[in-house]
Design an enzyme around this catalytic site. Structure first.
Site, short mmCIF file in Angstrom:
data_model
loop_
_atom_site.label_atom_id
_atom_site.label_comp_id
_atom_site.label_asym_id
_atom_site.label_seq_id
_atom_site.Cartn_x
_atom_site.Cartn_y
_atom_site.Cartn_z
N LYS A 208 4.68 -2.65 -5.72
CA LYS A 208 4.62 -1.55 -4.76
C LYS A 208 3.43 -0.63 -5.07
O LYS A 208 2.62 -0.31 -4.19
CB LYS A 208 5.93 -0.76 -4.84
CG LYS A 208 5.91 0.65 -4.39
CD LYS A 208 6.17 0.75 -2.93
CE LYS A 208 6.01 2.18 -2.45
NZ LYS A 208 6.54 2.42 -1.16
N ASN A 212 -0.17 0.10 -2.77
CA ASN A 212 -0.64 1.41 -2.32
C ASN A 212 -1.98 1.79 -2.97
O ASN A 212 -2.86 2.36 -2.31
CB ASN A 212 0.41 2.48 -2.61
CG ASN A 212 1.50 2.49 -1.55
OD1 ASN A 212 1.45 1.73 -0.58
ND2 ASN A 212 2.51 3.32 -1.73
N ALA A 256 -13.56 4.77 7.70
CA ALA A 256 -14.14 5.93 7.02
C ALA A 256 -13.76 7.21 7.76
O ALA A 256 -13.44 7.18 8.94
CB ALA A 256 -15.66 5.78 6.96
N CYS A 264 2.68 9.23 0.19
CA CYS A 264 2.67 8.06 -0.69
C CYS A 264 1.32 7.83 -1.37
O CYS A 264 1.22 7.90 -2.59
CB CYS A 264 3.08 6.82 0.09
SG CYS A 264 4.66 7.04 0.90
N ARG A 332 2.98 16.09 5.17
CA ARG A 332 2.79 16.08 3.72
C ARG A 332 1.38 15.60 3.36
O ARG A 332 0.94 14.54 3.80
CB ARG A 332 3.86 15.19 3.06
CG ARG A 332 5.22 15.88 3.05
CD ARG A 332 6.29 15.01 2.47
NE ARG A 332 6.62 13.90 3.36
CZ ARG A 332 7.52 12.96 3.07
NH1 ARG A 332 8.16 13.01 1.93
NH2 ARG A 332 7.78 11.98 3.92
C1 UGA Z 1 1.93 3.83 2.88
C2 UGA Z 1 1.78 2.30 2.82
O1 UGA Z 1 0.88 1.87 3.84
C3 UGA Z 1 3.13 1.61 3.02
O2 UGA Z 1 3.00 0.21 2.90
C4 UGA Z 1 4.10 2.14 1.95
O3 UGA Z 1 5.38 1.57 2.09
C5 UGA Z 1 4.21 3.64 2.06
O4 UGA Z 1 2.90 4.23 1.91
C6 UGA Z 1 5.11 4.14 0.95
O5 UGA Z 1 4.73 4.05 -0.22
O6 UGA Z 1 6.26 4.51 1.25
P1 UGA Z 1 2.14 5.62 4.87
O7 UGA Z 1 2.09 6.70 3.83
O8 UGA Z 1 3.18 5.71 5.93
O9 UGA Z 1 2.36 4.17 4.19
O10 UGA Z 1 0.73 5.64 5.59
P2 UGA Z 1 -0.51 4.63 5.75
O11 UGA Z 1 -0.42 3.96 7.05
O12 UGA Z 1 -0.67 3.80 4.55
O13 UGA Z 1 -1.71 5.68 5.83
C7 UGA Z 1 -2.01 6.53 4.71
C8 UGA Z 1 -3.21 7.38 5.00
O14 UGA Z 1 -4.39 6.59 4.99
C9 UGA Z 1 -3.20 8.09 6.36
O15 UGA Z 1 -3.57 9.43 6.16
C10 UGA Z 1 -4.23 7.35 7.16
O16 UGA Z 1 -4.83 8.14 8.15
C11 UGA Z 1 -5.23 6.97 6.06
N1 UGA Z 1 -6.12 5.85 6.43
C12 UGA Z 1 -5.60 4.64 6.76
C13 UGA Z 1 -7.49 6.03 6.38
O17 UGA Z 1 -7.98 7.13 6.07
N2 UGA Z 1 -8.32 4.99 6.71
C14 UGA Z 1 -7.82 3.77 7.04
O18 UGA Z 1 -8.61 2.85 7.32
C15 UGA Z 1 -6.43 3.59 7.08
#
Ligand code: UGA
Length: 473
Positions: A208, A212, A256, A264, A332
């Site tokens: 996990k 991440n 980017a 998370c 958050r």
């Molecule tokens: C993340 C993981 O993707 C999940 O697989 C995991 O289960 C979860 O954490 C957890 O540990 O519970 P989440 O926090 O819902 O999920 O969000 P993400 O979709 O991963 O996005 C995280 C951040 O990255 C967001 O702020 C998003 O805008 C940013 N991001 C995403 C970018 O800045 N660039 C990208 O190309 C993609």
């Protein structure tokens, strides 16, 4: 089978509703009286697409019930799943809730039941779990129970789909000498498609964490590459489009912009870097991922400041999007909040719009000087600059020519490289993204002149992705 799920936040509620959807008899256990009251009436206390419908359908079908904590909540349960929170709200771990949960639950579990820990926990806690459970059972004069973990890989905004159609299901075995626990948890998931991996509990914790950390690394990598692209007049979106076609790399999480937020990725990156220092295991890569990510928020404001002539003081800045990503109301560690704070500290008047009314309300209470408005038009009115921070789909539908008329100065900093620069430019905007070439600065590589003999040329449009045809004209 009968499953009790302790803690009904994002993870626990999706897990409860998902198991009920697969036909199990699920008891969701929630300590907050307000939340419990809402859930019993089918109201989900946060925004997650598809969840309210699934909760309601399973409540009506009688497969899902919600109760307050107590021995009755786990009576007759074959599986007891813990999904209580483990963040301290300040980027650190807190395991007190988990310890309390174990003390309340474990002594009352049926002798034939298994314990499944779904909350994300630090590896050293996972290693101590079997001993803690053994001690609690022994003190209650009862035989011990199998202890497993089942890390979640659900993304907010698409958590229901991620649970129902998982890309992988991981079971971590902390203590299960007879394999009864593994059989029970496998049965709970027997309707799910997707590969099932059974490994040790500490392996599962790192599976996990590793996922991440890697996603976070991809994002910070993309941000560093974007800075290099800017310095050399390259465009990160073109660069990533080509990189993405390499099956070893893929194009996801290479966007980017203002970087990652949420409960998370930032938390796990920061905690891993801290733990590395404390345990004498250097993690320079993870520390760099953390530093780059934090910098992006400041770089966003610096960029706006330069474009506004060196200062944002007294200027009205409209932020689009407050939540840490679209399709959630979660604030958050949302980049928009840090950006609003920095802008306010530098003297800007900050106004923000987000499609989620509840997020607007909470954000205004969290950030000094932040004014939130209920429509895009109000946000644009008299603004000196727009900053797009969250890529909500409705921002792609904006009438930018109309926005330019409402604004005092048609400038946009796109913190997610979400908008089409040529559309914005056509609407009279000065558009700046991250690692994107300014509009009109270089020849459009998709349009070339093709010599056709006799010294004549014709303009040719070459498709930039997919297809093999070229249109001439
Ligand atoms: C993340 C993981 O993707 C999940 O697989 C995991 O289960 C979860 O954490 C957890 O540990 O519970 P989440 O926090 O819902 O999920 O969000 P993400 O979709 O991963 O996005 C995280 C951040 O990255 C967001 O702020 C998003 O805008 C940013 N991001 C995403 C970018 O800045 N660039 C990208 O190309 C993609």
């Amino acid at each position: 089978m009968r499953i009790s799920v302790i803690g009904l936040g994002y993870v626990g509620l999706v897990t409860s509703a998902g198991f009920a959807e697969w036909g199990h008899d699920v008891v969701g256990v929630e300590a907050s009286p307000e939340k419990l009251h809402a859930l019993k009436r089918g109201r989900v206390p946060f925004h997650e697409p598809g969840l309210a419908e699934m909760v309601k359908a399973n409540l009506d079908a009688g497969r899902l019930t919600f109760v307050a904590p107590g021995p009755h909540a786990i009576h007759n349960a074959d599986l007891v799943v813990t999904a209580v929170g483990t963040h301290d709200g300040n980027g650190g771990w807190q395991t007190d809730t988990m310890l309390r949960c174990l003390r309340d639950v474990v002594p009352h579990m049926e002798d034939e039941a298994a314990l499944v820990v779904r909350s994300t926990l630090p590896p050293e806690f996972i290693n101590r779990l079997p001993r803690m459970v053994d001690d609690l059972r022994e003190a209650a004069g009862k035989p011990t129970v199998p202890v497993l973990t089942n890390p979640e890989f659900t993304r907010e905004g698409r958590a229901v789909r991620d649970f129902m159609e998982p890309e992988r299901i991981v079971f971590g075995v902390a203590s299960d000498p007879t394999r009864r626990g593994t059989a029970l948890v496998s049965h709970a998931y027997h309707l799910a498609q997707g590969p099932v991996l059974v490994m040790s509990a500490v392996d599962a914790a790192f599976a996990k964490l590793g996922s991440n950390l890697f996603l976070a690394t991809k994002i910070s990598f993309a941000n560093e590459l974007a800075a290099l692209c800017e310095a050399h007049g390259a465009d990160i979106t073109q660069v990533v489009a080509a990189m993405a076609l390499d099956s070893r790399i893929g194009g996801k999480f290479l966007g980017a912009g203002v970087g990652f937020g949420g409960s998370c990725l930032p938390h796990q990156v920061t905690m891993t870097a801290h733990a590395g220092i404390a345990e004498g295991v250097p993690t320079p890569l993870i520390s760099a991922v953390d530093a780059i990510n934090h910098d992006q928020r400041k770089r966003f404001v610096d960029r706006m400041e330069v474009l506004l002539g060196g200062s944002v003081a007294g200027r009205r800045v409209a932020l689009l999007g407050l939540t840490f990503k679209p399709d959630t109301d979660d604030l958050r560690d949302a980049p928009a909040l840090s950006i609003a704070r920095i802008l306010h500290e530098r003297g800007a008047d900050v106004v923000a719009y987000d499609p989620m009314a509840s997020a607007r309300l909470r954000a205004a209470a969290m950030v000094e000087g932040l004014q939130t408005v209920a429509s895009l038009e109000e946000a644009f009115e008299g603004a000196d600059a727009v900053g797009l921070v969250t890529e909500w789909s409705e921002f792609a539908e904006v009438d930018w020519a109309d926005a330019a008329v409402r604004m005092n100065n048609a400038l946009i900093v796109d913190g997610r490289n979400f908008l089409d620069p040529s559309v914005l430019s056509g609407a009279g905007f000065q558009y700046v993204g991250f690692g994107r070439r300014p509009v009109g600065e270089a020849a459009d590589p998709a349009r070339v002149s093709l010599p056709i003999g006799g010294g004549e040329t014709i303009p040719v449009a070459i498709p930039v992705s997919g297809g093999t045809t070229i249109s001439v004209g």
